[in-house]
Motif scaffolding. Sequence first.
Motif, PDB file in Angstrom:
ATOM      1  N   GLY A  16       0.521  -0.679  -0.238  1.00 16.29           N
ATOM      2  CA  GLY A  16      -0.244   0.255   0.395  1.00 16.29           C
ATOM      3  C   GLY A  16       0.854   0.865   0.204  1.00 16.29           C
ATOM      4  N   ARG A  17      -0.179   2.445   0.336  1.00 18.44           N
ATOM      5  CA  ARG A  17       0.992   3.380   0.152  1.00 18.44           C
ATOM      6  C   ARG A  17       1.586   3.565   1.280  1.00 18.44           C
ATOM      7  N   PRO A  18       2.677   5.262   1.474  1.00 18.02           N
ATOM      8  CA  PRO A  18       3.292   5.010   2.464  1.00 18.02           C
ATOM      9  C   PRO A  18       2.177   5.426   3.865  1.00 18.02           C
ATOM     10  N   ASN A  19       3.069   5.448   4.644  1.00 15.02           N
ATOM     11  CA  ASN A  19       1.922   5.483   5.842  1.00 15.02           C
ATOM     12  C   ASN A  19       0.310   4.884   6.395  1.00 15.02           C
ATOM     13  N   SER A  20       0.015   3.627   5.031  1.00 17.88           N
ATOM     14  CA  SER A  20      -1.773   3.131   5.296  1.00 17.88           C
ATOM     15  C   SER A  20      -1.279   3.152   6.407  1.00 17.88           C
ATOM     16  N   GLY A  21      -0.281   2.778   6.976  1.00 17.06           N
ATOM     17  CA  GLY A  21      -0.834   1.757   8.757  1.00 17.06           C
ATOM     18  C   GLY A  21      -0.214  -0.001   8.315  1.00 17.06           C
ATOM     19  N   LYS A  22       0.996  -0.289   7.125  1.00 14.04           N
ATOM     20  CA  LYS A  22       1.229  -1.595   6.456  1.00 14.04           C
ATOM     21  C   LYS A  22       1.895  -2.219   8.141  1.00 14.04           C
ATOM     22  N   SER A  23       2.962  -1.463   9.115  1.00 10.93           N
ATOM     23  CA  SER A  23       3.604  -2.101   9.814  1.00 10.93           C
ATOM     24  C   SER A  23       2.795  -2.113  10.844  1.00 10.93           C
ATOM     25  N   THR A  24       2.051  -1.245  11.285  1.00 12.45           N
ATOM     26  CA  THR A  24       1.206  -1.801  11.920  1.00 12.45           C
ATOM     27  C   THR A  24      -0.007  -2.462  12.430  1.00 12.45           C
ATOM     28  N   LEU A  25      -0.206  -2.939  10.960  1.00 10.20           N
ATOM     29  CA  LEU A  25      -1.184  -4.264  10.315  1.00 10.20           C
ATOM     30  C   LEU A  25      -0.296  -5.315  11.198  1.00 10.20           C
ATOM     31  N   VAL A  26       0.811  -5.186  10.211  1.00 10.30           N
ATOM     32  CA  VAL A  26       1.940  -6.327  10.956  1.00 10.30           C
ATOM     33  C   VAL A  26       1.904  -6.738  12.014  1.00 10.30           C
ATOM     34  N   ASN A  27       2.420  -5.900  12.907  1.00  7.36           N
ATOM     35  CA  ASN A  27       2.693  -5.792  14.351  1.00  7.36           C
ATOM     36  C   ASN A  27       1.476  -6.444  15.070  1.00  7.36           C
ATOM     37  N   LEU A 157      -4.434   0.083  14.494  1.00  8.21           N
ATOM     38  CA  LEU A 157      -4.100   1.000  14.956  1.00  8.21           C
ATOM     39  C   LEU A 157      -4.906   0.096  16.957  1.00  8.21           C
ATOM     40  N   HIS A 158      -6.182   0.216  17.139  1.00 10.10           N
ATOM     41  CA  HIS A 158      -7.187  -0.253  17.762  1.00 10.10           C
ATOM     42  C   HIS A 158      -7.302  -1.686  17.837  1.00 10.10           C
ATOM     43  N   ALA A 159      -6.693  -2.139  16.854  1.00  9.97           N
ATOM     44  CA  ALA A 159      -6.953  -4.049  16.239  1.00  9.97           C
ATOM     45  C   ALA A 159      -8.322  -4.197  15.930  1.00  9.97           C
ATOM     46  N   GLU A 160      -8.676  -3.070  15.395  1.00  7.07           N
ATOM     47  CA  GLU A 160     -10.117  -3.221  15.057  1.00  7.07           C
ATOM     48  C   GLU A 160     -10.549  -4.485  13.649  1.00  7.07           C
ATOM     49  N   GLY A 161     -11.312  -5.134  12.992  1.00  6.70           N
ATOM     50  CA  GLY A 161     -11.503  -5.828  12.350  1.00  6.70           C
ATOM     51  C   GLY A 161     -10.120  -6.653  12.188  1.00  6.70           C
ATOM     52  N   LEU A 162      -9.240  -7.310  13.015  1.00  4.08           N
ATOM     53  CA  LEU A 162      -8.476  -8.092  12.517  1.00  4.08           C
ATOM     54  C   LEU A 162      -9.048  -9.386  12.641  1.00  4.08           C
ATOM     55  N   ASP A 163      -9.720  -9.795  13.050  1.00  2.00           N
ATOM     56  CA  ASP A 163     -10.694 -10.720  13.550  1.00  2.00           C
ATOM     57  C   ASP A 163     -10.828 -11.353  12.131  1.00  2.00           C
ATOM     58  N   GLU A 164     -11.345 -10.706  11.358  1.00  6.13           N
ATOM     59  CA  GLU A 164     -12.533 -10.480   9.917  1.00  6.13           C
ATOM     60  C   GLU A 164     -10.923 -11.042   9.199  1.00  6.13           C
TER      61      GLU A 164
END
Length: 305
Positions: A16-27, A157-164
């Motif tokens: 995705g684009r820079p700053n979209s939250g890729k690393s936050t999601l992976v963590n 960031l708030h771990a919403e939707g990650l189970d899906e």
Amino acid sequence: MPAAQPFKSGFVAVVGRPNSGKSTLVNALVGAKVAIVTAVAQTTRNRILGVVNQPEAQIVLMDTPGIHRPLHHLNQQMMRWVRESLQDRDLVLFIVDASTSFGKGDQFAVELLSEYRPRAVLLLNKIDQIRKPALLPLMARYSKLYPFEALIPISALHAEGLDEVLSVILQMLPEGPQYFPPETTTDQSERFLAGEVIREKVIHQTREELPYVTAVAVEQFEERPALTRIHASILVEKESQKPILIGAAGHRIKQIGTEARRELEKIFPPKVFLQLLVKVEPDWRNNPAVVAGLGYSADPPEPPA
Ligand SMILES: Nc1nc2c(ncn2[C@@H]2O[C@H](COP(=O)(O)OP(=O)(O)OP(=O)(O)O)[C@@H](O)[C@H]2O)c(=O)[nH]1
Ligand SMILES: [Mg+2]
């Protein structure tokens, strides 16, 4: 007795684009900090694996640099990591910042995705920042641009939707082996990880002034039971950038050292001795040997001149 579920595994590229939250999601999916996160675009500079281990599956996430038009050798290498990941994957998670309006950079990113035609899931991130109805037109727009398998609103960031997200990945993964021992969370060496933690603190302390010109070279990394000794150089491109990093009376470099040591001691307990030097490496972002030495090169090493 029901037959045992086959073990599933695969490589899932997060692009995705820079700053979209890729690393936050992976963590968040890995449940450990494997990639550094900052408020500045173009933080991630190479491909970082984050491994999600489950009893019946192993998901190997590939965090990648943000999709952008490369202007320096470093950035060309960053984009090579993105392209490699778009090729070497079972599935792509295409992540967008749903709190910003669609623009040219988004169009450019979808076009890159379209070049490779992978099976892809759209993640609309940062929904904590928007009103839900605003999502619908964005979803409609992306559906026209690419045949996504699923569209999932999330807040990494708030771990919403990650189970899906996990359940969609698991449905789509093929049967496969355990690629890594089950306690593994990343492929990075401890030495590289230490450099990344320092770089995160450098960006945090200097983000207004030096967003892209710094890099961290770990010169010495010695892990002993009582003490881990790390000597690192912070590279800048010009003599005039040195005082920005050092700060008045050395205040800023001291602050960077303190923040970095605090975090490094969590990774390498009980104690870290950290020595930081600031070095000028003119135009390092266009120097293939330096870029490769820092671990950012996706090219095979170049023969010495
Ligand atoms: N409000 C909000 N902020 C988020 C969310 N996910 C990520 N962020 C923030 O967005 C910024 C960028 O996050 P990163 O995870 O570094 O983004 P990235 O896509 O890896 O960025 P690059 O490595 O530069 O390509 C950071 O300040 C994060 O805290 C979210 O769900 N909500
Ligand atoms: Mg990143």
